[in-house]
Design a protein around this motif. Structure first.
Motif, PDB file in Angstrom:
ATOM      1  N   GLY A 164      87.694  18.015  39.999  1.00 28.07           N
ATOM      2  CA  GLY A 164      86.659  17.467  40.849  1.00 28.07           C
ATOM      3  C   GLY A 164      85.279  18.027  40.595  1.00 28.07           C
ATOM      4  N   LYS A 165      85.178  19.063  39.741  1.00 30.49           N
ATOM      5  CA  LYS A 165      83.876  19.634  39.415  1.00 30.49           C
ATOM      6  C   LYS A 165      83.313  18.977  38.159  1.00 30.49           C
ATOM      7  CE  LYS A 165      84.116  24.153  41.610  1.00 30.49           C
ATOM      8  NZ  LYS A 165      85.244  23.847  42.475  1.00 30.49           N
ATOM      9  N   ARG A 166      81.999  19.090  37.994  1.00 29.02           N
ATOM     10  CA  ARG A 166      81.380  18.586  36.778  1.00 29.02           C
ATOM     11  C   ARG A 166      82.019  19.248  35.567  1.00 29.02           C
ATOM     12  NH1 ARG A 166      79.264  14.096  38.072  1.00 29.02           N
ATOM     13  NH2 ARG A 166      78.627  14.119  35.872  1.00 29.02           N
ATOM     14  N   ALA A 167      82.183  18.493  34.516  1.00 30.62           N
ATOM     15  CA  ALA A 167      82.792  19.021  33.295  1.00 30.62           C
ATOM     16  C   ALA A 167      81.736  19.779  32.495  1.00 30.62           C
ATOM     17  CB  ALA A 167      83.391  17.887  32.479  1.00 30.62           C
ATOM     18  N   ASP A 168      81.319  20.912  33.042  1.00 29.95           N
ATOM     19  CA  ASP A 168      80.308  21.766  32.433  1.00 29.95           C
ATOM     20  C   ASP A 168      80.972  23.043  31.940  1.00 29.95           C
ATOM     21  OD1 ASP A 168      78.547  19.836  33.282  1.00 29.95           O
ATOM     22  OD2 ASP A 168      77.611  21.063  34.838  1.00 29.95           O
ATOM     23  N   PHE A 169      80.859  23.310  30.649  1.00 29.60           N
ATOM     24  CA  PHE A 169      81.504  24.481  30.056  1.00 29.60           C
ATOM     25  C   PHE A 169      80.573  25.150  29.056  1.00 29.60           C
ATOM     26  CE2 PHE A 169      84.964  21.631  31.268  1.00 29.60           C
ATOM     27  CZ  PHE A 169      85.849  22.490  31.903  1.00 29.60           C
TER      28      PHE A 169
END
Length: 431
Positions: free
Chosen positions: A382-387
């Motif tokens: 559910g979180k932004r796909a930021d890595f």
């Protein structure tokens, strides 16, 4: 808008080596270490996390086993002070000398000066993978400081890239008057993402003022973020007063305590007792290794004998939420550095001799839940796909090296440092 490349409705990031703290407790191990992960991204948001890549997946980016973290949290910064060192000149060693030098520089803090310096800091932090910053802003009188309004405007300007919170850093002496305290509190809590803070030190300690602040915060159901016991004292008087008050006043919010250097200089029995009490309260500890190592036990022509780092290992053993942050960058308090929590963690690793840094301690620079009241378990779904993808597969030597890729909304947007491995050079969409 985020400068990310367009992503399909559904795609996969495959073969990510995520830290142990970020994975479900039943995640399978291989040779005692977590197996590689596969992340499904739908419309820029993480929708599934699995140790096995589904056989029907067609559209994917292969991370090839590189170490990955979610976007970083800069939990304690000073964007009003940043990038002023070159114009300050000589600074007397130690915390109080830095405070005096910084005070002298404030005559130069015009709207334009504050904006340019703070935005430079935001740009630097974003390029290093930071998506959440909490900055402290000096609040020296009952009037709202100019920097407060500048940072509020920058928070709106940068809201699609960085979640920017601002803390009113009020000296405890200013809160000796209850009317002033209530006035400042109302101004702070009426600001979006505004948080009440305070500087609590032996040079300004006032137990009545501190207790009133805690009680009013409890009544208003707001969080606090404190600079507390930033000194090598025989007794952490600020922390002791805080705990005494919390044990009689129900507090439903969260209190973030930055520095707490005196925990490392007091008698071990006292420190142990205080940590045991602290573990029962809604308190998060933040260690700031750059300024603590530079400013504590600072004498001209003498090597420091005490590090000034708070008791990180002992706090973590007790389940106390513990974070590590950069603090000051290129100002009177710290002449060096940049906004990179990974570098702060590296320095803490040396100073506090931390182990299992990637799998355990990386949480201290990624988990923004540690700053919130209810401390929900961190969940990627559910979180932004930021890595952040690091140019390394070796958990034992991390953090080493500076090369990393940034992924935003499931798409690779840039290499933050010059990269050399095929993983970095072969990816499409790197700008």
């Amino acid at each position: 808008m985020r400068p990310s490349i367009p992503t399909p409705v559904s795609q996969w990031l495959t073969n990510l080596r995520l830290p142990e703290w970020l994975l479900p407790t039943d995640w399978p191990l291989l040779n005692g270490l977590p197996q590689l992960a596969h992340v499904e991204v739908s419309a820029g948001v993480v929708s599934k996390l699995t140790p096995i890549l589904p056989s029907d997946v067609i559209d994917f980016i292969d991370i090839d086993g590189a170490l990955c973290l979610p976007s970083l949290v800069e939990a304690h910064a000073h964007l009003d002070k940043t990038f002023t060192r070159e114009r300050i000149g000589n600074v007397t060693p130690g915390l109080l000398g830095a405070i005096e030098a910084m005070h002298q520089d404030k005559s130069k803090w015009s709207h334009n000066d504050l904006w340019l310096r703070a935005e430079k800091a935001l740009q630097q932090a974003y390029s290093n993978g930071v998506a959440h910053i909490r900055t402290h802003i000096d609040w020296d009188s009952e009037q709202t400081p100019a920097a407060w309004n500048v940072l509020q405007a920058l928070a709106k300007s940068w809201q699609h890239k960085i979640h920017l919170e601002q803390v009113a850093l009020v000296p405890l002496t200013l809160l000796a008057d209850k009317t002033s305290t209530d006035s400042i509190l109302q101004k702070v809590i009426s600001t979006d993402l505004g948080i009440m803070g305070c500087f609590i030190h032996s040079v300004n300690f006032n137990a009545d003022a501190f207790e009133y602040l805690i009680k009013r915060a409890a009544q208003l159901n707001i969080d606090l973020d404190l600079h507390i016991d930033e000194e090598l004292a025989e007794q952490p008087q600020g922390l002791m007063c805080l705990l005494d008050c919390l044990e009689t006043v129900p507090f439903s919010g969260r209190i973030v305590c930055g520095h707490v250097c005196a925990l490392s200089s007091c008698e071990e029995a006292l420190a142990t007792s205080l940590l045991d009490r602290l573990s029962k309260q809604p308190i998060t500890l933040i260690s700031l290794p750059t300024t603590n190592l530079l400013l504590q036990d600072a004498e001209v022509e003498r090597t420091p004998k005490l590090l000034g780092l708070t008791l990180l290992k002992e706090a973590k053993t007790r389940g106390i939420p513990t974070m590590i942050a950069t603090d000051n960058v290129q100002d009177a308090f710290c002449s060096f550095g940049e906004y990179d929590p990974v570098e702060a963690l590296r320095l803490a690793t040396y100073g506090a001799q931390l182990s299992h840094v990637f799998d355990r301690w990386s949480q201290s620079i990624c988990d923004a839940n540690y700053l919130s009241s209810d401390l929900p378990t961190f969940n990627l779904i559910g979180k932004r796909a930021d890595f952040i993808v690091f140019d390394s597969k070796d958990v034992w030597s991390w953090p080493s090296g500076e090369m990393r890729l940034l992924i935003r909304d499931g798409g690779i947007i840039k290499a933050s440092k010059q990269a050399t491995t095929s993983l970095f050079n072969d990816q499409k969409g790197i700008s």
